[in-house]
Design an enzyme around this catalytic site. Sequence first.
Site, PDB file in Angstrom:
ATOM      1  N   GLY A  18       0.811  -1.208   0.000  1.00 45.40           N
ATOM      2  CA  GLY A  18       0.000   0.000   0.000  1.00 45.40           C
ATOM      3  C   GLY A  18       0.844   1.258   0.000  1.00 45.40           C
ATOM      4  O   GLY A  18       2.077   1.216   0.117  1.00 45.40           O
ATOM      5  N   VAL A  19       0.176   2.403  -0.096  1.00 42.27           N
ATOM      6  CA  VAL A  19       0.876   3.678  -0.227  1.00 42.27           C
ATOM      7  C   VAL A  19       1.563   4.090   1.066  1.00 42.27           C
ATOM      8  O   VAL A  19       2.687   4.630   1.044  1.00 42.27           O
ATOM      9  CB  VAL A  19      -0.090   4.775  -0.733  1.00 42.27           C
ATOM     10  CG1 VAL A  19      -1.214   5.025   0.267  1.00 42.27           C
ATOM     11  CG2 VAL A  19       0.657   6.065  -1.040  1.00 42.27           C
ATOM     12  N   ASP A  20       0.940   3.856   2.222  1.00 43.68           N
ATOM     13  CA  ASP A  20       1.531   4.311   3.483  1.00 43.68           C
ATOM     14  C   ASP A  20       2.865   3.635   3.770  1.00 43.68           C
ATOM     15  O   ASP A  20       3.852   4.296   4.109  1.00 43.68           O
ATOM     16  CB  ASP A  20       0.564   4.058   4.643  1.00 43.68           C
ATOM     17  CG  ASP A  20      -0.632   4.986   4.620  1.00 43.68           C
ATOM     18  OD1 ASP A  20      -0.503   6.111   4.110  1.00 43.68           O
ATOM     19  OD2 ASP A  20      -1.704   4.585   5.109  1.00 43.68           O
ATOM     20  N   SER A  21       2.905   2.311   3.650  1.00 36.42           N
ATOM     21  CA  SER A  21       4.149   1.598   3.958  1.00 36.42           C
ATOM     22  C   SER A  21       5.230   1.905   2.931  1.00 36.42           C
ATOM     23  O   SER A  21       6.423   1.926   3.263  1.00 36.42           O
ATOM     24  CB  SER A  21       3.901   0.090   4.047  1.00 36.42           C
ATOM     25  OG  SER A  21       3.414  -0.431   2.821  1.00 36.42           O
ATOM     26  N   CYS A 109      -2.326  -8.795  15.325  1.00 33.73           N
ATOM     27  CA  CYS A 109      -1.312  -8.891  14.276  1.00 33.73           C
ATOM     28  C   CYS A 109      -0.092  -8.045  14.625  1.00 33.73           C
ATOM     29  O   CYS A 109       1.056  -8.477  14.454  1.00 33.73           O
ATOM     30  CB  CYS A 109      -1.895  -8.453  12.940  1.00 33.73           C
ATOM     31  SG  CYS A 109      -0.753  -8.609  11.543  1.00 33.73           S
ATOM     32  N   CYS A 208      -8.167  -8.094   6.955  1.00 32.58           N
ATOM     33  CA  CYS A 208      -7.417  -8.461   5.752  1.00 32.58           C
ATOM     34  C   CYS A 208      -7.657  -9.901   5.319  1.00 32.58           C
ATOM     35  O   CYS A 208      -7.589 -10.214   4.135  1.00 32.58           O
ATOM     36  CB  CYS A 208      -5.926  -8.208   5.964  1.00 32.58           C
ATOM     37  SG  CYS A 208      -5.133  -9.285   7.185  1.00 32.58           S
TER      38      CYS A 208
END
Length: 375
Positions: A18-21, A109, A208
């Site tokens: 994803g974009v954040d990571s 998680c 998820c």
Amino acid sequence: MTDTPQRPLRVLAAMSGGVDSAVAAARAAEAGHEVTGVHLALSANPQSFRTGARGCCTIEDSRDARRAADVIGIPFYVWDLAERFREDVVEDFVAEYEAGRTPNPCLRCNEKIKFAALLDKALALGFDAVCTGHYARIVTRDDGTRELHRASDMAKDQSYVLGVLDEKQLAHALFPLGDTVTTKDEIRAEAERRGLAVAKKPDSHDICFIADGDTQGFLARRLGRAEGDIVDESGTRLGTHDGAYGFTIGQRKGLRIGTPAPDGKPRYVLDVSPVTNTVTVGPASSLDVAALTAVKPRWCGAAPAGPGTYTAQLRAHGGETEVTAEPVDGELRVRFTDPVRGVAPGQAIVLYDGTRVVGSATIASTTRATAPSLA
């Protein structure tokens, strides 16, 4: 006190695709750290493409993470943690619902996978820290101890799901997005400036490992159909259900009760009993909770020495409420200044002192603000 490490580190960046990571990994590399990207393969049977999938465990996600690592210019690996994830997160999730509790798999998680299994492996390989795209801050005090704080932008703060991290884990964590006071659109714009193809990728949603978002259907497939009664506070049978595991305290929709309440107002789930397979419903006022007991406390530093006044958050996207709390015999006893509504066993309560995360615990039981009506 400072929010940033003072020396270059060997950093393992968890990249979900994803974009954040991706932006977090890029910022860590830009800050001078020696960064290696890793994508965690958490599904034994990942979907090939995101179409219809709402999580972060598809084959497409691993490819997106690899492409982002290539653009950033860092080494990249895929680590298979599917079996550990199944045991510690998925099976725990199912067992908690079966027991009539409402778990938060994201906290589990973070505790068991990203900052236990992943961190343990990273340290064994000589890395100094694990980097993720969470919106939270780590502040280093003058004496070298580290504190977990809310993100600078409260609208994106994710410290609630990190409240399970202990002092050792915080000592090896890095959250490059925590100081970002900006919109998600600006994070996407930064990703685009950096040439990261994930800039326009949709955010992941819900749980998820439940690709279609149908939690009740997922549980039904795992636990089977188990018809039971829906009753009111007096024990009067109002209807039936296909499995008590499909309900959570505070739930209003999906009750399928034909008989209206005497006052004509909506009914809510007040209690889920796995022993009798019974769901109890009643008025909203019966959801008010004055106090709770929580178990398995985890402290982001030293445990409180006695009773104290804090603010508490009870769900990932919930607000804060004032409480008095005290550790007693391995449990956490909490009393709310003003009653709160819809608190379910299994949820996490996270305590804050200002913006600092004090710690978290799992709610085991609650005390209602008013005695249930038997009328």
